[in-house]
Design an enzyme around this catalytic site. Structure first.
Site, mmCIF file in Angstrom:
data_model
loop_
_atom_site.group_PDB
_atom_site.id
_atom_site.type_symbol
_atom_site.label_atom_id
_atom_site.label_comp_id
_atom_site.label_asym_id
_atom_site.label_seq_id
_atom_site.Cartn_x
_atom_site.Cartn_y
_atom_site.Cartn_z
ATOM 1 N N CYS A 147 48.576 38.591 42.286
ATOM 2 C CA CYS A 147 47.440 38.398 41.383
ATOM 3 C C CYS A 147 47.738 38.995 40.011
ATOM 4 C CB CYS A 147 46.206 39.065 42.001
ATOM 5 S SG CYS A 147 44.746 39.006 40.961
ATOM 6 N N CYS A 150 44.754 40.804 38.349
ATOM 7 C CA CYS A 150 44.493 42.144 38.914
ATOM 8 C C CYS A 150 45.520 43.161 38.434
ATOM 9 C CB CYS A 150 44.574 42.116 40.440
ATOM 10 S SG CYS A 150 43.756 40.732 41.217
ATOM 11 N N ASP A 151 46.768 42.764 38.412
ATOM 12 C CA ASP A 151 47.830 43.767 38.286
ATOM 13 C C ASP A 151 48.657 43.673 37.004
ATOM 14 O OD1 ASP A 151 47.117 44.772 40.769
ATOM 15 O OD2 ASP A 151 48.394 43.359 41.838
HETATM 16 C C1 LIG Z 1 47.652 42.554 46.952
HETATM 17 C C2 LIG Z 1 46.356 42.119 46.331
HETATM 18 C C3 LIG Z 1 45.820 42.864 45.300
HETATM 19 C C4 LIG Z 1 44.606 42.494 44.719
HETATM 20 N N1 LIG Z 1 44.107 43.268 43.721
HETATM 21 C C5 LIG Z 1 42.905 42.956 43.186
HETATM 22 C C6 LIG Z 1 42.339 43.753 42.141
HETATM 23 O O1 LIG Z 1 42.944 44.730 41.688
HETATM 24 N N2 LIG Z 1 41.130 43.384 41.661
HETATM 25 C C7 LIG Z 1 40.444 42.289 42.107
HETATM 26 O O2 LIG Z 1 39.335 42.038 41.643
HETATM 27 N N3 LIG Z 1 40.968 41.513 43.080
HETATM 28 C C8 LIG Z 1 42.169 41.806 43.623
HETATM 29 N N4 LIG Z 1 42.723 41.004 44.577
HETATM 30 C C9 LIG Z 1 41.953 39.816 45.010
HETATM 31 C C10 LIG Z 1 40.858 40.256 45.991
HETATM 32 O O3 LIG Z 1 41.424 41.043 46.987
HETATM 33 C C11 LIG Z 1 40.168 39.042 46.591
HETATM 34 O O4 LIG Z 1 39.635 38.248 45.571
HETATM 35 C C12 LIG Z 1 39.038 39.435 47.549
HETATM 36 O O5 LIG Z 1 39.506 40.308 48.543
HETATM 37 C C13 LIG Z 1 38.444 38.215 48.209
HETATM 38 O O6 LIG Z 1 37.417 38.668 49.040
HETATM 39 P P1 LIG Z 1 36.841 37.791 50.244
HETATM 40 O O7 LIG Z 1 35.836 38.659 50.918
HETATM 41 O O8 LIG Z 1 36.403 36.473 49.754
HETATM 42 O O9 LIG Z 1 38.060 37.481 51.207
HETATM 43 P P2 LIG Z 1 39.216 38.361 51.827
HETATM 44 O O10 LIG Z 1 39.418 39.616 51.090
HETATM 45 O O11 LIG Z 1 40.347 37.408 51.971
HETATM 46 O O12 LIG Z 1 38.645 38.743 53.268
HETATM 47 C C14 LIG Z 1 38.576 37.800 54.289
HETATM 48 C C15 LIG Z 1 38.081 38.472 55.541
HETATM 49 O O13 LIG Z 1 37.844 37.492 56.544
HETATM 50 C C16 LIG Z 1 38.361 37.952 57.769
HETATM 51 N N5 LIG Z 1 38.593 36.794 58.627
HETATM 52 C C17 LIG Z 1 39.441 35.744 58.442
HETATM 53 N N6 LIG Z 1 39.358 34.900 59.511
HETATM 54 C C18 LIG Z 1 38.432 35.434 60.363
HETATM 55 C C19 LIG Z 1 37.905 35.042 61.624
HETATM 56 N N7 LIG Z 1 38.311 33.929 62.246
HETATM 57 N N8 LIG Z 1 36.983 35.842 62.210
HETATM 58 C C20 LIG Z 1 36.547 36.969 61.602
HETATM 59 N N9 LIG Z 1 37.003 37.381 60.397
HETATM 60 C C21 LIG Z 1 37.944 36.629 59.798
HETATM 61 C C22 LIG Z 1 39.611 38.732 57.375
HETATM 62 O O14 LIG Z 1 40.017 39.603 58.404
HETATM 63 C C23 LIG Z 1 39.063 39.473 56.151
HETATM 64 O O15 LIG Z 1 38.359 40.606 56.559
HETATM 65 C C24 LIG Z 1 43.929 41.339 45.172
HETATM 66 C C25 LIG Z 1 44.478 40.569 46.202
HETATM 67 C C26 LIG Z 1 45.682 40.942 46.778
HETATM 68 C C27 LIG Z 1 46.269 40.120 47.891
#
Ligand SMILES: Cc1cc2nc3c(=O)[nH]c(=O)nc-3n(C[C@H](O)[C@H](O)[C@H](O)COP(=O)(O)OP(=O)(O)OC[C@H]3O[C@@H](n4cnc5c(N)ncnc54)[C@H](O)[C@@H]3O)c2cc1C
Length: 331
Positions: A147, A150-151
Site C-alpha cells: 500500500c 499507507c507507507d
Molecule cells: C501490510 C499492510 C499495511 C497497511 N497499512 C495501512 C495503513 O497504514 N493505513 C491504512 O489506512 N490502511 C493500511 N492498510 C490497508 C488496511 O489494512 C485495509 O484497508 C483494511 O484493513 C481493510 O479493512 P476490512 O475490515 O475491510 O478488511 P480486512 O482488514 O481485510 O479484514 C477482513 C477480515 O475478514 C475476515 N474473514 C475473511 N474471510 C472470513 C470468513 N469466511 N469468515 C470469517 N471471517 C473472515 C479476516 O479474517 C479479517 O479479519 C494496510 C494493508 C496492509 C496489507
C-alpha cells in the site's frame, strides 16, 4: 500495552440466533460491531483466520486520526475490539464456511456451528497476492508493503522497488515518486499490462526506472529490508539489488467466494452495494474492502462498517415494527 487479543471465545455450538452477525474482524467488522453493540443488538463478530484484518500485519499506522504519534496496526485493531466489547459485542474465533440466504433468519455455517442471523454484515475484506518468497512475510511492515498511500511517506528520499506490471503497479509507482529518491519497477515480462497513458506517464517520470524479464526470488534483510534478490527469467542471471522498500502490486482479490451465486458481485468479484451499504439482498450489508476496490484504507473501511451497522439497525427496527403490526388483532 499487551498486543494479544483477549476475550476471544471459540465455542462449539448448535444453532444460535443473533440479531446482527458480522463476518470479518478487520476495521470494517469491528467498527460495525461497535455501532451495533451501542444499539444494544449484541452483535457477534466472526474473526476468520486473520484476527484484526490486514492492518494487524503492519508495524505502524500513521494515517488514522487520533494518533498523532502513529499506532501499531495490531494495537489499533485491539483497541477497536475492546471498544466494541465494552458495549456487548462478542468476538468469536471462528470462520464462516457457507451461507444460506433462502430462509430468514439467514443461516451461516461456521467451523464451530450454525448462526441464524436476522441481519448480516459482510466485512471479509480482501487479500493481496503475495510473492511467496523468503523474507516477504518476515519483513512485511518493515520495508515490504502492499500500500503506497499507507507507507509511501516512510520512504522519503529512499530507493524503493515496485513489483508488478499492471495499472496498480504503475499508479502506485508514480505516487511513490512524491517521496522516494528512485522507484525501480520490476516486471517479469518485457512489456506492461497497464494502460497506455499510465505507461507513458511512468516512462516519462525521471525517478522511475524499469527492470524487465525479472522476478524477485527473495527479500533480504534482518530487521528491515536491505535488498532484493533478483533473477532474469531469460538469462537466468541472478543479482542482489540494494533497496530500502519493496512494494508488491501483483494482484488483489476480495474475499467473496462464499457469496458467489448468492449476492451480486462486480466483474472483479467485489460485492456490489449502494451508497447505504445494501447488497443485492435486503438485510445483508457489506462494508470495507470486500466492497471497495478504490480507497482500501483503515479509515474508509471503518467508516463503511459504521454505516453498514447503522443501516442494519434501521432494517431491524423496521422489521420488528412490521412484525408487531402483523401480530395486532384485526378489527
Ligand atoms: C501490510 C499492510 C499495511 C497497511 N497499512 C495501512 C495503513 O497504514 N493505513 C491504512 O489506512 N490502511 C493500511 N492498510 C490497508 C488496511 O489494512 C485495509 O484497508 C483494511 O484493513 C481493510 O479493512 P476490512 O475490515 O475491510 O478488511 P480486512 O482488514 O481485510 O479484514 C477482513 C477480515 O475478514 C475476515 N474473514 C475473511 N474471510 C472470513 C470468513 N469466511 N469468515 C470469517 N471471517 C473472515 C479476516 O479474517 C479479517 O479479519 C494496510 C494493508 C496492509 C496489507
Amino acid at each position: 500495552m499487551d498486543l494479544s487479543f483477549t476475550n476471544l471465545s471459540s465455542n462449539t455450538h448448535a444453532e444460535q440466533r443473533v440479531k446482527v452477525l458480522i463476518i470479518g474482524s478487520g476495521p470494517a467488522g469491528l467498527a460495525a460491531a461497535l455501532y451495533a453493540a451501542r444499539a444494544e443488538l449484541n452483535p457477534v463478530v466472526l474473526t476468520g483466520m486473520e484476527l484484526g484484518g490486514q492492518v494487524s500485519l503492519t508495524y505502524a499506522v500513521e494515517n488514522y486520526p487520533g494518533f498523532p504519534d502513529g499506532v501499531g496496526g495490531n494495537q489499533l485493531v485491539e483497541l477497536f475490539q475492546k471498544q466494541a466489547e465494552r458495549f456487548g459485542a462478542r468476538v468469536e474465533f471462528d470462520t464462516a464456511t457457507e451461507v444460506d440466504f433462502s430462509q430468514r433468519p439467514f443461516r451461516v455455517t461456521t467451523y464451530n456451528g450454525v448462526y441464524l442471523a436476522d441481519s448480516l454484515i459482510i466485512s471479509t475484506g480482501a487479500t493481496f497476492i503475495h510473492l511467496n518468497v523468503p523474507g516477504e512475510a518476515k519483513l512485511t511492515g518493515r520495508g515490504v508493503s502492499y500500500c503506497a498511500t499507507c507507507d509511501g511517506w516512510f520512504f522519503k528520499d529512499k530507493d524503493v522497488v515496485v513489483v508488478g506490471g499492471g495499472d496498480s503497479a504503475l499508479e502506485e509507482g508514480i505516487f511513490l515518486t512524491r517521496y522516494a529518491k528512485s522507484v525501480t519497477i520490476i516486471h517479469r515480462r518485457d512489456s506492461l499490462r497497464a494502460g497506455v497513458i499510465l505507461q507513458k506517464r511512468a516512462m516519462e517520470n525521471p525517478k522511475i526506472k524499469f527492470m524487465w524479464n525479472t522476478i524477485v526470488t527473495q527479500v533480504v534483510g534482518e530487521e528491515a529490508v536491505r535488498a532484493v534478490q533478483l533473477k532474469n527469467v531469460q538469462t537466468g542471471e541472478e543479482q542482489e539489488f540494494p533497496t530500502d522498500g519493496v512494494f508488491i502490486f501483483i494482484g488483489h482479490h476480495p474475499n467473496t467466494q462464499m457469496f458467489q451465486g448468492h449476492l451480486e458481485l462486480d466483474e472483479q468479484g467485489y460485492l456490489v452495494t449502494d451508497m447505504l451499504m445494501h447488497t443485492s439482498l435486503e438485510g445483508v450489508f457489506a462494508a470495507g474492502e470486500v466492497a471497495d476496490p478504490h480507497f482500501r484504507q483503515v479509515i474508509t473501511s471503518a467508516g463503511m462498517g459504521a454505516a453498514a451497522a447503522m443501516q442494519a439497525i434501521h432494517y431491524l427496527e423496521e422489521h420488528s415494527a412490521e412484525e408487531e403490526e402483523a401480530q395486532l388483532p384485526t378489527a
